[in-house]
Design a protein around this motif. Structure first.
Motif: not given
Length: 421
Positions: A7-10, A15-16, A28-29
């Protein structure tokens, strides 16, 4: 083989991972190139990754692609996540991973490097033109506020128009507005010219763009916008699939025993390509030829606006035929095509005066008139072919997307019935 959902954000990606049928969240990364490279190195060669289309999705996909089996970039409208009752970053990533593991995600086409560059240049040009239009509208608003009236020139921002603006006696604040907007317009003109020079250089080296420009009414911006939106034409089995991708196909509704009904166009896909095709259609119908005959036939039944959109759809089908067959337009006007290509060369930065191009702008009037007469013959031939086809076609059987067409006899059948004893 694992299925990974992002699920991409800025600033970060949630991550799943689905492994052996079990879904789990992996935290999260950060969306930095270094962190994404480390994350990609931790994945296996048989893993698959899914993420939705966002502003930075293509760059993330480019980093992950060499390390995994496949990167699937999907449209948010195809996942159903927007309509979910509970929507969080963690749940969105888990949903993407589960849909990928189940094989229920359809990937959007990933453009190549040349297509991405052309899309970026065309998008920048569009933003610059919009900014220039806003600046020009602000100057027009000053004239309206000060009751100046309509300017005595056709082009307010040409040489004579600018001289007329400088001769006006305006209030101090209004004069400052006009001067500032004029500086803005001059700056944007230079930026637009630079972007168009890059687009023209790329179009000169593209055989497909030059081929599309053989169609009357199609300029370099229309051809480049179409090619940038479509990409590889071979991914469309036929013109029907291309028209559906561009959103020029009508919506169809049918339920129960009622016949199917069509409505407005679906407007799916890239809006810039639809805009370019409609603008090219308005220009193409000014020239004699089959396309103008088609426009006039539809316009007599449905009106000018619907006919223009129908002509744009016809242009898209024509483009598919030209690109897949590798042929130029059969009803082109050679002198008009040569003039467009010469203008393209000038935009790309070619010398303005050469001996080879001396005759392009001084085309013999008789030759130009002969080409128009040939185009008029093609228009008359198309009109006659359609009239003969309408008179000879059999009566329609079955449901139709047009109300009342399933049971209505054709014109040819009515003519035969009235002429029979």
């Amino acid at each position: 083989m694992r299925a990974v959902g992002l699920d991409v954000h800025r600033d970060f990606c949630e991550v799943a991972i689905v492994e052996a049928g079990v879904v789990r969240s992996a935290g999260r990364i950060q969306t930095t190139p270094e962190t994404l490279e480390l994350f990609a190195a931790s994945l296996g060669r048989e893993d698959r990754v899914a993420l939705e289309v966002t502003g930075n999705a293509w760059e993330i996909a480019r980093i992950l692609e060499p390390h995994v089996a496949r990167v699937v970039v999907v449209s948010p409208a195809d996942t159903g996540i927007r309509q979910a009752r509970a929507k969080t970053d963690r749940l969105d990533a888990r949903t993407l991973a589960k849909l990928l593991a189940a094989g229920e995600l359809d990937a959007v086409w990933m453009p190549d490097q040349r297509t991405r560059v052309m899309r970026r240049r065309l998008s920048r040009r569009e933003q610059l033109v919009r900014a220039r239009t806003r600046a020009k509208n602000e100057i027009h608003a000053v004239l309206v506020r000060r009751l100046v009236g309509r300017p005595p020139v056709s082009d307010l921002f040409g040489v004579k128009g600018r001289e007329w603006l400088r001769s006006l006696e305006l209030a101090v604040e209004e004069a400052e507005t006009v001067e500032g907007c004029m500086r803005h317009v001059e700056f944007l003109d230079a930026e637009i010219a630079e972007v168009e020079r890059l687009i023209a250089r790329d179009a000169l080296s593209s055989l497909d763009a030059r081929r599309l420009m053989t169609v009357p009414g199609v300029n370099v911006i229309c051809a480049a916008t179409f090619l940038a939106a479509v990409g590889d034409i071979r991914r469309f089995r036929g013109p029907r699939q291309l028209v559906g991708y561009l959103g020029l196909d009508p919506r169809v509704r049918q339920s129960g025993n009622t016949p199917a009904k069509s409505g407005r166009i679906s407007e799916q896909g890239p809006p810039s390509a639809r805009w370019a095709l409609v603008e090219a259609a308005w220009s193409a119908i000014q020239q004699p030829g089959p396309l103008r005959a088609f426009y006039e036939r539809v316009s007599a039944r449905r009106g000018k606006q619907i006919a223009a959109v129908a002509a744009a759809r016809k242009l898209a089908c024509l483009f598919w035929c030209l690109l897949t067959r590798g042929e130029d337009y059969a009803h082109q006007q050679p002198s008009l095509t040569a003039k467009k290509l010469r203008r393209l060369e000038l935009t790309a930065g070619a010398p303005r005066y050469t001996r080879q191009a001396a005759g392009v702008w001084k085309t013999n009037h008789a030759m130009r008139q002969a080409e128009r007469e040939l185009a008029q013959q093609a228009e008359a031939s198309y009109t006659r072919m359609v009239r003969d086809w309408q008179a000879a076609r059999p009566a329609r059987v079955g449901a139709s997307v047009t109300p009342g067409r399933a049971s209505r006899p054709s014109k040819g059948e009515v003519a035969r019935q009235t002429s029979s004893p």
